[in-house]
Each structure stands twice: as structure tokens, then as C-alpha cells.
Scaffold this active site. Sequence first.
Site, PDB file in Angstrom:
ATOM      1  N   LYS A 222     -14.899 -16.132   6.387  1.00  0.00           N
ATOM      2  CA  LYS A 222     -16.338 -16.042   6.656  1.00  0.00           C
ATOM      3  C   LYS A 222     -17.225 -15.892   5.428  1.00  0.00           C
ATOM      4  CE  LYS A 222     -16.099 -13.782  11.148  1.00  0.00           C
ATOM      5  NZ  LYS A 222     -16.231 -12.411  11.662  1.00  0.00           N
TER       6      LYS A 222
ATOM      7  N   ARG B 172       0.820  -1.216   0.000  1.00  0.00           N
ATOM      8  CA  ARG B 172       0.000   0.000   0.000  1.00  0.00           C
ATOM      9  C   ARG B 172       0.852   1.263   0.000  1.00  0.00           C
ATOM     10  NH1 ARG B 172      -4.837  -1.950   4.066  1.00  0.00           N
ATOM     11  NH2 ARG B 172      -6.362  -2.372   2.413  1.00  0.00           N
TER      12      ARG B 172
ATOM     13  N   GLY C  68     -11.960  -4.410   1.726  1.00  0.00           N
ATOM     14  CA  GLY C  68     -13.359  -4.035   1.921  1.00  0.00           C
ATOM     15  C   GLY C  68     -13.872  -3.108   0.834  1.00  0.00           C
TER      16      GLY C  68
ATOM     17  N   GLY D 202      -6.208  -6.607   0.597  1.00  0.00           N
ATOM     18  CA  GLY D 202      -6.136  -7.238   1.900  1.00  0.00           C
ATOM     19  C   GLY D 202      -5.295  -8.496   1.864  1.00  0.00           C
TER      20      GLY D 202
HETATM   21  C1  3PG Z   1      -8.338  -1.836   5.054  1.00  0.00           C
HETATM   22  O1  3PG Z   1      -7.382  -2.334   5.652  1.00  0.00           O
HETATM   23  O2  3PG Z   1      -9.195  -2.539   4.494  1.00  0.00           O
HETATM   24  C2  3PG Z   1      -8.440  -0.346   4.959  1.00  0.00           C
HETATM   25  O3  3PG Z   1      -7.247   0.268   5.292  1.00  0.00           O
HETATM   26  C3  3PG Z   1      -9.584   0.139   5.803  1.00  0.00           C
HETATM   27  O4  3PG Z   1      -9.366  -0.197   7.139  1.00  0.00           O
HETATM   28  P1  3PG Z   1     -10.609  -0.457   8.100  1.00  0.00           P
HETATM   29  O5  3PG Z   1     -11.265  -1.704   7.611  1.00  0.00           O
HETATM   30  O6  3PG Z   1     -10.045  -0.552   9.483  1.00  0.00           O
HETATM   31  O7  3PG Z   1     -11.530   0.757   7.948  1.00  0.00           O
END
Ligand code: 3PG
Length: 402
Positions: free
Chosen positions: A208, A37, A382, A358
Site C-alpha cells: 500500500k 525477533r 511500523g 517486518g
Molecule cells: C509489529 O509486528 O510490527 C510489532 O510487533 C507491533 O505489532 P502491532 O503492529 O500489532 O502493534
Amino acid sequence: MRTLEELIKHGVKGRRVLVRCDLNVPLKDGQVTDDGRIRASLPVLTTLLDYGARVIVMAHLGRPKGEPDPAYSLSPVADRLAQLLGRPVEFALDTVGESARLLASGLADGELLLLENVRFNAAETSKDDETRLAFARELAALTGGDEDGGVFVEDAFGAVHRKHASVYDIATLLPNYGGNLVRAELEVLTRLTGDAERPYVVILGGSKVSDKLAVIESLLPKVDKLLVGGGMCFTFLKAQGHEIGDSLLEEDQVENCRRFLAEAADKIVLPSDVVVSAEFSADAPTDTVPATQLPAGKKGLDIGPETVAAFAAALDGAKTVFWNGPMGVFELAPFAAGTKGVAEAVAAVDGLSVVGGGDSAAAVRALGLDEASFGHISTGGGASLEYLEGKTLPGVAVLEGA
Ligand code: 3PG
Ligand code: MG
């Protein structure tokens, strides 16, 4: 959405530019273990610095409880960012306090300041609009404000699904621009939603079913095959009536899995063999067993070789592929082969291959695969899922004037 090129055309020399980046990277013993990132954030920062902007970077790390916590300091990220940029990085010890204000006002042209974790301030993630806005005003003030040439660049793709002060509210206070990372991510993800080229294969893993429910609902009608691995496959296997031993199970999702299987039996491909173990460790003795008959007292921790071959066969000839979620506990050597095998099969795809951010993006790098062999590795876990679910991303909508 206004672009970085437009901002550059207006001239950025000497202006204070607030940039939201997603620098939420894994740390171990105070060291960044996957800098994907950070690297993805470099182009926008380098461009702004090259044009003489005074850059102030806002970012979060982990989920601290709305107050300073050294375990979540961005300090190690500041060091890594400086290394990768090849330029000094000033680091503020707070977000809108004395340190941040002093360093922001002292920035010279072409200098960069990283603020401490914005989530050290509870207002960042507050559900109350006024509370967030008040914090965003303080952040905006670091630029000297609109009259003083202050602008905001949104480049934190991984956080655009969050309606947070530094992601959303700030864009309502300063002239805003979409950074290149955000725009590149959206451009690729669009190709997975509209008329994706066929065959279109989606691979989902991770622990999940409940995390993936909405994306399954929205993608199932569009795809030719949905390959399911990872911890979530056991709830599907259970729905088919199989014994799953001590494997992960979401009891309340069995019914949903049963419905998906009834609706799309021809599309959903489940593992035929599984690597099981009684323990969860790096030197655990393992067995590979049929997915229809997991022994009692053991957990399924990876997909087996026969499944990897079947998934690879389903991917062969695909024109569009989206992969999100590891196939097993890839961090432990005995359970890494499934994720590695699937990653290799995705890398071999000729069409567009997208790795959702992720864990799967981290897996690609941790397993030593060549990032360049994938069409796109998203920085958003996410965020990319919510985009594919058809949800509005607040950090994007606000740039489009919505
Ligand atoms: C992530 O790691 O998916 C983003 O940096 C957002 O982080 P968060 O899910 O803690 O909001
Ligand atoms: Mg996350």
C-alpha cells in the site's frame, strides 16, 4: 535514557526485572517460522540472567481481541526462546492472574518467566489512560514493586510506536532502562534522518501507498533516489496514465502519487517491467511484460528482471540505503525473484544498508540471504517507519523522561 550497563552496575542479582520484548513472530501450524525477533531479544535477557536477575518477560503476539485466544498464545514462542537461550523458560498461562503471580514470586536468581500474550487483556491496548495504567500497575506488582527492587527494561523496539500498558505506562511506574536492542535500533535509524551519507537510496515496496505516504513525504527531500516496487508501484504507474490490469490499486492515492512524481520526477524510479499472472498461486503461469502495458485480466505480482537490474544499478555506489517492503509476492516462488534480486543488491552495498523490519526482514531470511551482509536488519516494521516519519515513539519518549 538509562542503559542496561547502568542497571547492571547498580546490581540486579535477586531483583525482579520486567522486560518488554517484541516476540511477535510468524507462526505456522504452531511453529515459529521466523525467529529473528526472538534472537534479537536474547542479548539483554542473557545478560540479565547471567547477573542473577529474576527476569519476567512481557510480549504480544498478533492482534487478539482483548481476551484469551489459543491461536495467539505465546506458548510456541516460549519453547523456541528456551531452545535459543539454552535455559529453561517458565511460561505463565495468564498475564497478571494466578499463574503469573505464582510463577513470578517463585522465580529464583537467574530464572526467566514469559507471561502469556499481554494483548489477552483488553486494557493493554486501551485508549483510556486510567484503564491502561491500572493494568500496568498489576504488571508492575509482579516485580514486588519499586521498594522491592523491581525495575523495567524496554527492549521491544518493534512495539515502541504503541502507547500500550506494557510498553508505555509500565515505564512510568518503575525505574526504567532502555535495552540494547532499542538503543542499537535508534542509533542506526538516526543515521538515516540527519546528514545521511550520499548517495542515499531508499527502496520501498509492500502493498500500500497509504502505509508509506508519511515516510515518502519525509524522506523524499533527503534522498537521491527512491526506488518503488511491490504492490504499491501500480498506483504510481496508474498515476502516470498506464494500464495496470487487475493489479493492486489504491484509487484514493493516485493523486498523491501524481504529486510525488511531479515534485521529484528525477528521484523516483518505477519498474520498467513486471511479472504478471492471472492467478495467485505457487504454480501460476507467468509472463514478463513492460510496466507501461499490463494486459487486462492479469495482476502484476513482482518486478521484472530489467527492473531488478535498474534498481541494482541505482544502488551501486550508494553510501546509505534503507529498504522497506518486498518487491513482489515473495512467499510464492514465481514472484520471489524481484525481492531476492533487490535484497542481493542491497547486501552488496558498501555503505550503510538498513532493512526495515517486518516483511522485508522476513524475506531476507526466508530467501536464504546472509543476514551478516546487511548493515542492519531492523526488528521494527511500523516502529522504524514511524521513526523515519519523524513521529514521537511513545515507548522511547517515556524512557527519555518526556
Ligand atoms: C509489529 O509486528 O510490527 C510489532 O510487533 C507491533 O505489532 P502491532 O503492529 O500489532 O502493534
Ligand atoms: Mg505489524
